[in-house]
Write an enzyme that holds these catalytic residues in place. Structure first.
Site, short mmCIF file in Angstrom:
data_model
loop_
_atom_site.label_atom_id
_atom_site.label_comp_id
_atom_site.label_asym_id
_atom_site.label_seq_id
_atom_site.Cartn_x
_atom_site.Cartn_y
_atom_site.Cartn_z
N ASP A 1 0.85 -1.20 0.00
CA ASP A 1 0.00 0.00 0.00
C ASP A 1 0.88 1.25 0.00
O ASP A 1 2.05 1.20 0.38
CB ASP A 1 -0.89 0.03 1.25
CG ASP A 1 -1.83 -1.16 1.31
OD1 ASP A 1 -2.14 -1.72 0.23
OD2 ASP A 1 -2.24 -1.54 2.42
N1 URA Z 1 -1.11 -6.01 3.80
C1 URA Z 1 -1.61 -4.77 3.86
O1 URA Z 1 -2.62 -4.53 4.47
N2 URA Z 1 -0.96 -3.80 3.20
C2 URA Z 1 0.19 -3.99 2.55
O2 URA Z 1 0.76 -3.06 1.99
C3 URA Z 1 0.71 -5.29 2.50
C4 URA Z 1 0.04 -6.30 3.14
#
Ligand code: URA
Length: 237
Positions: A105
């Site tokens: 993310d």
């Molecule tokens: N899980 C998440 O919630 N976000 C990420 O960036 C990676 C794994």
């Protein structure tokens, strides 16, 4: 494999095919010690020595790069507005076709692999491989034994999606504890949604490892470097 000289030169960086052709015609390229002015000349870059302005070209068919992703950067190749992980690469590592193998993310930090090898990325991301990813997360409330059990059993996300069993371990206790989570799949926002399903919010998230490959602790945020052959293989070990 025999390939056109201009293609070999332009494949190793961001130089366009036409610029590579200009360099070749200008006599800046030597193959096995002799200047070659023919952009269409067939060469085998794995076996022949190619020099650019007197410096050996270190030919690599594909690139494999580890990055310590900073927050606020998108895990995609290109975006018209936002900065991407590919934008952060230094010129020495940039080449056409690089993309992040797997997504973090925008606010998540840590280990990202960039490559231009589609088969490699496919193998890495294949759900059947069940490659373990390890994350460190700071949470908005204590982790209870029942949370650890729920992760072990496999959580159900809010939309009913079942997750595979995962391990959850407390690294630092406190009102905002630090936890380590190991998952062997990669669903959308998985860690945040898993904690959400037990009533916890993720305040900070970092990916630490993929398979046997650990994020290099010497890489500052935004830093990147090539993977060694051993590191590349360790992803699948
Ligand atoms: N899980 C998440 O919630 N976000 C990420 O960036 C990676 C794994």
């Amino acid at each position: 494999m025999l390939q056109r000289l201009d293609k070999v030169i332009s494949s190793q960086g961001l130089e366009s095919r036409s610029n590579a052709q200009r360099s070749i015609r200008a006599g800046r390229i030597a193959v096995d010690g002799a200047v070659c002015r023919d952009p269409a000349a067939k060469v085998d870059p794995d076996f022949q020595q190619i020099m650019v302005d007197g410096h050996p070209l270190r030919y690599q068919r594909f690139a494999y790069i580890m990055m310590n992703k900073p927050p606020g950067v998108l895990c995609v190749s290109q975006d018209p507005k936002a900065r991407t992980v590919v934008d952060l690469l230094p010129d020495s590592l940039r080449r056409k076709g690089l993309f992040p193998a797997g997504r973090l993310d925008k606010d998540t930090v840590g280990l990202v692999i960039l490559t231009d090898d589609g088969d490699f990325a496919h193998r890495m991301l294949s759900p059947r491989k069940e490659i373990v990813k390890c994350y460190h997360a700071v949470l908005d409330g204590p982790i209870l034994p029942e949370h650890i059990e729920r992760f072990q059993e496999g959580t159900s996300l809010e939309d009913g999606t079942r997750c595979l069993p995962a391990t959850l371990q407390v690294l630092e206790e406190g009102p905002c504890p630090l936890a380590e989570v190991r998952i062997r799949e990669g669903k959308y926002h998985q860690i945040k949604r898993m904690f959400g399903s037990v009533g916890r919010k993720v305040l900070w998230l970092k990916r630490i490892s993929i398979g046997g490959l650990l994020l290099d602790g010497n890489l500052e945020e935004g830093g990147s470097r090539e993977l060694t052959e051993i590191e590349k293989a360790s992803i699948f070990s």
